[in-house]
Design a protein around this motif. Structure first.
Motif, short mmCIF file in Angstrom:
data_model
loop_
_atom_site.label_atom_id
_atom_site.label_comp_id
_atom_site.label_asym_id
_atom_site.label_seq_id
_atom_site.Cartn_x
_atom_site.Cartn_y
_atom_site.Cartn_z
N CYS A 3 -23.18 37.45 17.67
CA CYS A 3 -22.93 36.10 17.13
C CYS A 3 -22.52 36.28 15.66
O CYS A 3 -23.33 36.09 14.75
N VAL A 56 -32.28 30.72 12.02
CA VAL A 56 -31.96 29.31 12.34
C VAL A 56 -32.16 29.02 13.83
O VAL A 56 -31.64 28.03 14.33
N LYS A 57 -32.93 29.85 14.50
CA LYS A 57 -33.04 29.70 15.95
C LYS A 57 -33.61 28.35 16.38
O LYS A 57 -33.37 27.90 17.50
N HIS A 76 -30.53 37.88 21.46
CA HIS A 76 -30.46 38.25 20.05
C HIS A 76 -30.89 37.11 19.12
O HIS A 76 -31.05 37.31 17.93
N CYS A 77 -31.05 35.88 19.66
CA CYS A 77 -31.49 34.75 18.82
C CYS A 77 -32.95 34.89 18.40
O CYS A 77 -33.41 34.22 17.48
N SER A 132 -23.53 34.09 12.57
CA SER A 132 -24.96 33.91 12.29
C SER A 132 -25.36 34.58 10.97
O SER A 132 -26.30 34.15 10.31
N TYR A 146 -20.10 31.32 17.64
CA TYR A 146 -21.54 31.34 17.82
C TYR A 146 -21.83 31.62 19.29
O TYR A 146 -21.21 31.03 20.17
N LYS A 147 -22.73 32.53 19.54
CA LYS A 147 -23.07 32.81 20.94
C LYS A 147 -24.57 33.07 21.02
O LYS A 147 -25.10 33.93 20.32
N SER A 148 -25.24 32.27 21.85
CA SER A 148 -26.70 32.46 21.93
C SER A 148 -27.06 33.49 23.00
O SER A 148 -26.26 33.80 23.88
N CYS A 150 -30.34 25.73 15.54
CA CYS A 150 -28.95 26.14 15.81
C CYS A 150 -28.32 25.25 16.90
O CYS A 150 -28.86 25.13 18.00
N CYS A 164 -33.43 35.29 14.79
CA CYS A 164 -32.50 34.55 13.92
C CYS A 164 -33.29 33.49 13.14
O CYS A 164 -34.13 32.80 13.70
S1 SF4 Z 1 -29.65 31.08 16.90
FE1 SF4 Z 1 -28.63 32.44 15.45
S2 SF4 Z 1 -27.94 34.16 16.72
FE2 SF4 Z 1 -28.44 32.48 18.10
S3 SF4 Z 1 -26.53 31.38 18.45
FE3 SF4 Z 1 -27.55 30.40 16.73
S4 SF4 Z 1 -26.74 31.39 14.92
FE4 SF4 Z 1 -26.24 32.69 16.66
#
Ligand code: SF4
Length: 399
Positions: A25, A242-243, A236-237, A28, A231-233, A246, A240
């Motif tokens: 992502c 901002v999880k 890996h979130c 991020s 952005y790709k959840s 987001c 993060c």
């Molecule tokens: S939580 Fe963080 S890592 Fe996951 S999609 Fe949002 S910005 Fe990307």
């Protein structure tokens, strides 16, 4: 090396420890850029374990004269006396890690007598990642094989070396630092997680590692550095910052809720499997959103339809010694106001006495009964139980 050096390991925008996030992502990285890191007791405990292990590895595996050995012995002793995180459990875990490093170093020496060991090596992978530096706990070089070894002291989340981008970046950085002097053809990456009794290793040919760096890391790092990309959840979130707020993650999870079921009144077992997968994902997300909302509300923000109230609390004795005295003077039988002495659980005993010491003291007195059946995702490492051969009547299935 002094204690603060471990604690002060720089957290670059595109740090290796966050590589899983910014590779999957890219935007991020910039999104979290100005959010301060939350130091946790677990992180500080891990820093302390790294500190101790580095001192022990220096003492045991690097060339040092008598004066240096004395200095290191003193430093180890001082650490044990003064670190609030030091415990017999840490002693055991660090010893298990040091043992793995020693074994690998001996194997490296068997391949080539001039094997090199480097501790706390600053690794430079700027060829692929802007400002890309990291610190490798241990780097071994011998006979064309480069090995990086990383200690993970935590035990909350198992971490594997297989396909691990952080370790791969360390491998690249170590190769980048040393390829002018050594001809390296293979890179091996190991994670030791002693408190989970886990050692995992991934090995790649140098060409494979560089291809990954060129085709996966470099493009993702360029996007991440510019704050571009999609952005790709995903898993890996988890780390993060901002999880909980987001939008991309929220949209992805809400999409999962829009699942269209087929016609018959009852769900098929395939559909039940899909619901369980989505439920796990939603539970983790809901917890993160709750935590985020709670932090915001505590800071004075208004969360629509919610309010901050005083939680339920239990009565408490303000002065236990005085209360005990008062009860004693009433001449009551002790068992009416004192708890019977009770043996601590195995985890607490290990923490206070140490794993090895406890195992020897309680030899034959600790068993591990078979666990209750649990329903888990099929990616789980445990072997599958055979429900035809085993009678689970009366057992509960937890998800
Ligand atoms: S939580 Fe963080 S890592 Fe996951 S999609 Fe949002 S910005 Fe990307």
């Amino acid at each position: 090396m002094s204690q603060p050096a471990h604690a002060q390991r720089a957290h670059a925008l595109l740090g290796a420890s966050k590589a899983d996030q910014w590779i999957n992502c890219p935007p991020s990285a910039r999104l979290q850029e100005n959010i301060p890191d939350k130091r946790s007791e677990f992180a500080d405990e891990g820093t302390a374990a790294h500190e101790l292990s580095e001192l022990i590895l220096q003492r045991r595996l690097t060339p040092c004269n008598a004066a240096e050995r004395r200095r290191l012995d003193k430093a180890i002793e001082k650490f044990k006396q003064t670190s609030s995180y030091y415990s017999p459990e840490m002693d055991d875990a660090v010893a298990a890690y040091v043992e793995v490093v020693e074994e690998r170093f001996m194997a490296a020496k068997t391949r080539s007598s001039d094997a090199v060991i480097l501790l706390e090596e600053r690794l430079d992978f700027t060829e692929w990642v802007p400002d890309g530096y990291g610190t490798g706990d241990v780097v071994l070089i011998s006979d064309g094989v480069l090995e990086v070894i990383d200690l993970k002291y935590g035990k909350g989340v198992p971490v594997s070396a297989i396909g691990n981008p952080q370790l791969r970046l360390y491998g690249l950085g170590a190769w980048s630092n040393w390829n002018y002097l050594y001809s390296i053809h293979e890179v091996s990456m190991t994670i030791v997680q002693p408190r989970l009794d886990s050692v995992s290793t991934d090995t790649l040919l140098l060409g494979e590692l560089i291809e990954w760096a060129e085709t996966t890391v470099k493009p993702a790092a360029t996007l991440a550095d510019a704050g571009d990309g999609e952005y790709k959840s995903g898993s890996h979130c988890r780390w993060c910052k901002v999880k909980g707020s987001c939008r991309a993650r929220a949209e992805e999870n809400m999409k999962a809720l829009a699942y269209e079921f087929q016609d018959p009144a009852l769900l098929s077992l395939d559909e039940v499997g899909s619901v369980l997968v989505v439920a796990e994902q939603l539970k983790a997300w809901a917890k993160d959103v709750e935590e985020y909302a709670f932090e915001q509300a505590k800071a004075g923000a208004r969360i629509s339809s919610w309010k901050l109230v005083e939680g339920r609390s239990n009565r408490a004795i303000t002065d236990k010694a005085a209360a005990r005295k008062a009860l004693e003077s009433a001449e009551l039988e002790e068992d009416k106001y004192l708890k019977p002495q009770e043996l601590l659980g195995i985890t607490d005993l290990e923490k206070k006495i140490g794993k090895k010491e406890l195992a020897s003291l309680l030899e034959g007195l600790i068993i591990k009964p078979p666990g209750k059946p649990v329903l888990v995702p099929e990616t789980d490492k445990r072997p599958e139980l055979n429900s035809v051969d085993q009678d689970f009547a009366g057992e509960e299935f937890e998800v």
